[in-house]
Design an enzyme around this catalytic site. Sequence first.
Site, PDB file in Angstrom:
ATOM      1  CG  ASP A 101      -2.163   0.760   0.815  1.00 51.91           C
ATOM      2  OD1 ASP A 101      -2.390   1.457   0.091  1.00 51.91           O
ATOM      3  OD2 ASP A 101      -3.237   0.831   1.769  1.00 51.91           O
ATOM      4  CG  ASP A 118      -9.432   3.554   0.940  1.00 56.60           C
ATOM      5  OD1 ASP A 118      -8.770   3.136   0.090  1.00 56.60           O
ATOM      6  OD2 ASP A 118      -9.138   3.358   2.182  1.00 56.60           O
TER       7      ASP A 118
HETATM    8  C1  9PG Z   1      -5.094   1.158   5.575  1.00 59.07           C
HETATM    9  C2  9PG Z   1      -5.733   1.555   4.235  1.00 59.07           C
HETATM   10  C3  9PG Z   1      -6.567   0.449   3.667  1.00 59.07           C
HETATM   11  C4  9PG Z   1      -6.941   0.875   2.286  1.00 59.07           C
HETATM   12  C5  9PG Z   1      -5.987   1.337   1.497  1.00 59.07           C
HETATM   13  C6  9PG Z   1      -5.374   2.795   2.150  1.00 59.07           C
HETATM   14  O1  9PG Z   1      -4.288   9.582   2.800  1.00 59.07           O
HETATM   15  N1  9PG Z   1      -4.542   8.709   3.573  1.00 59.07           N
HETATM   16  O2  9PG Z   1      -4.645   8.975   4.776  1.00 59.07           O
HETATM   17  C7  9PG Z   1      -5.047   7.505   3.344  1.00 59.07           C
HETATM   18  C8  9PG Z   1      -5.487   6.671   4.259  1.00 59.07           C
HETATM   19  C9  9PG Z   1      -5.826   5.313   4.151  1.00 59.07           C
HETATM   20  C10 9PG Z   1      -6.182   4.788   2.789  1.00 59.07           C
HETATM   21  C11 9PG Z   1      -5.575   5.761   1.764  1.00 59.07           C
HETATM   22  C12 9PG Z   1      -5.080   7.087   1.898  1.00 59.07           C
HETATM   23  O3  9PG Z   1      -6.366   3.830   2.552  1.00 59.07           O
HETATM   24  O4  9PG Z   1      -6.489   1.860   0.214  1.00 59.07           O
HETATM   25  O5  9PG Z   1      -7.739  -0.329   1.749  1.00 59.07           O
HETATM   26  O6  9PG Z   1      -5.562  -0.791   3.435  1.00 59.07           O
HETATM   27  O7  9PG Z   1      -4.689   2.202   3.519  1.00 59.07           O
HETATM   28  O8  9PG Z   1      -4.791   2.352   6.047  1.00 59.07           O
END
Ligand code: 9PG
Length: 764
Positions: free
Chosen positions: A437, A495
């Site tokens: 990720d 998401d």
């Molecule tokens: C886990 C998540 C899940 C999810 C992913 C991803 O910018 N941000 O703060 C941000 C937080 C979470 C995120 C995307 C951006 O989601 O897509 O499925 O695994 O991380 O933290």
Amino acid sequence: MGLSVRRKDGVLRVETSQLALTLQLDTLAFGLSWPAHGVQMRGARPRVLFDRGSLEAHAPVLDGHGDIRSRLGIGTRIHARARTHSPLDFILEIDVGDDWPGIVIGLSIENRGDRPQPLRTIEPFYFTRDGGGELRLPGDPRDLRLFRLGYQSWSPADYVPLSVRDARPRNERVQTVHWGPFTPLPADDLHVSDFATTIGTPHASGLVLGFLTHLSWLTHISVRHAGTRIDEIRSVCATEDLAIAPRTRFEAERLWVALDPPDGSGMAGWADRAGKEMQAPVPARGQPGWCSWYQYFTDVTAEDVRRNLRDLRDLDTGISTFQIDDGYQPAVGDWLEPSAGFPDGIAPLAAEIRREGFKPGLWVAPFLASRDSRLVERHPDWLLRDALGQAIVGVSNPAWPGRVCHVLDPTHPEARDWLAELAHALAGMGFEMLKLDFLYAGALPGRRHDPTVPSARAYRAGLRSLRDAVPFLLGCGAPLGPSIGMVEAMRIGPDTAPYWHSKQSDRSFGIRASPGVENSLRNTLARAALHQRLWINDPDCVLLRDTDTALTETEVCTLAAVNALSGGLFTLSDEIAHLGPQRRALLRRLLPTLDRSGETPAPAEGTPDRMWCRFPDGSALALAVNFARTARAVSIDPSDLGFEDAVHIWDVWGQRDMGLRKGPVEIDGVPSHGSLLLRISPADGRARLVGSTLHIGAGSIEASRIKAHDDGTVSVKLALPGQQRGRVAVLTPAGRAFGIHVSFSDEVEFGLEGVEEVIRIPDA
Ligand code: 9PG
């Protein structure tokens, strides 16, 4: 007709059964036309930009052509070398095959001088109207629109009319995460798409421009326009002001320039070829899985994992991957250390998951390290820094205790070694899939340990360190282009969430990238063409629970249907105990997955609202989503899927047979966020299973055999794992449909005779 190449008066002319190409050997200006489609372009040429201006070719050196056999097939390569007003030579190679709908442009810049030459961009295709260029596209120019692919997994993808100013990230933090580091922001007169795009009007032929390789440079296409007139098209490899050393070359990424047919399949054509060029390791199918994220978020504990593991085993659904998401680690970066919720670490859980018969999966954000992690404390020298020497902030995530995360520099050999060790350690524990990720962080620019390595190459070197140990990698938050060939599966949207949409968070993002089912589904529809060509698409998780969720029954069904028809990964993210009996029944209807790829017809603007899924027996599933905020009539025209004659229709959500129909099928009052899902079967005199309540495919996969015999009887064999109970509809060669109640375990065989008879199958 064969391909012909002629050379006359300093012009090379190539004609194929599809297109005509002319190349000016002095300026390397070229023209392309597809005479059968009314698409014509003149006066494009390669160019480079450096900090103080641009360079174009002006004096021919040599040219030639010959046959080639490439990953794209057999073709002819024409090549031409020309001088510029500097010691940089342009070497152009154009590949074309007789039956190709387009050409591949390769461009190298060679430094013949004895001083390094820094370059800002290399542009294999640069078109301006000012420079004498001409572009003709069929259709009303007021309807011109561009397909915007988006930079990374979470970035929005859609069709943007030139007349509409495209959305921008609201601030620099959103931009760092969701926007290409070298992709310009859109403006009133400027539209951009990362890696590839199509340009044209709805239902008419247009142009596809898309980079096929993504080995060194991050790429984008930009279109400058005056509303109804295209003034400039740039295809840009960002060369980051890196210098070409004397007597060496920079190679642009190879660019596909082709016809986008009226059905909008040009993106699929690009993805096919990009997948081939980059040797994408596309698995035949993805395995259905379970994921902890959208139920527990960062609060997940080892106990949650164990409880769901037991419950999922007892449910016996056919789900095979069991993936622990974010929340097990004490700090981002310290992946191998225990935390409060996981006091024994993750190794024993991997073993337990395997023991229960699942494939263990784990989330990691390999290029991030929390500023309070031990990783940062021990290895500050592995971090990517800015020009002032400050460690770059890759993300500030309120869900994480330290919030601020720095970025590992993939050009640092020790950082790469650590990534390889990490992957091996996780594989050693038994993890068979990794959800990698926040991958965009690995391609962020900065002052790298090796300053000669460009972003896309640095990113790929980092991913390569992780690749060998684990058989299945799911990319997430990942720049699309440079991930091709590096991952088996790829998240292709924002998401999902246990709610439909948050206007407020979209506003704070500035772009439609905030969590929610709607944004996620829109990308699943808009990026359908990437599936099975570049990787297996991951449309993100399906949430079926009926508690701790704001999703209505209607919304859950739409989410499930888009996911099912897309053919992408199926991943459930619910506490199993929170699935009521009806949602368990729905889960049963979603598995096994359909194992087909959905196609989406290109919309006039925005994202597609429909998806088709075709089956080898000639039948199809057709889905149309009501994204509106009110109930409305929704219709599907079978002729849009190529059915010209009357067809047999089954309404999947209504669980009813609608009989033989011709023309559009309209259903009144489809609720807001609801959908119309139809099974369409040709009435071609064959015995068919035309409907079923057993599976969301409504008969698409249940019949393992169905046969009409000479004596007028029909024999049917149904196969679906587990205990099944429901209704199926069988169409006889005479064109009559029978509704039959069935109840069986794994499979059942029965015969049908006589018109009136309804056969009830006893429990197996
Ligand atoms: C886990 C998540 C899940 C999810 C992913 C991803 O910018 N941000 O703060 C941000 C937080 C979470 C995120 C995307 C951006 O989601 O897509 O499925 O695994 O991380 O933290």
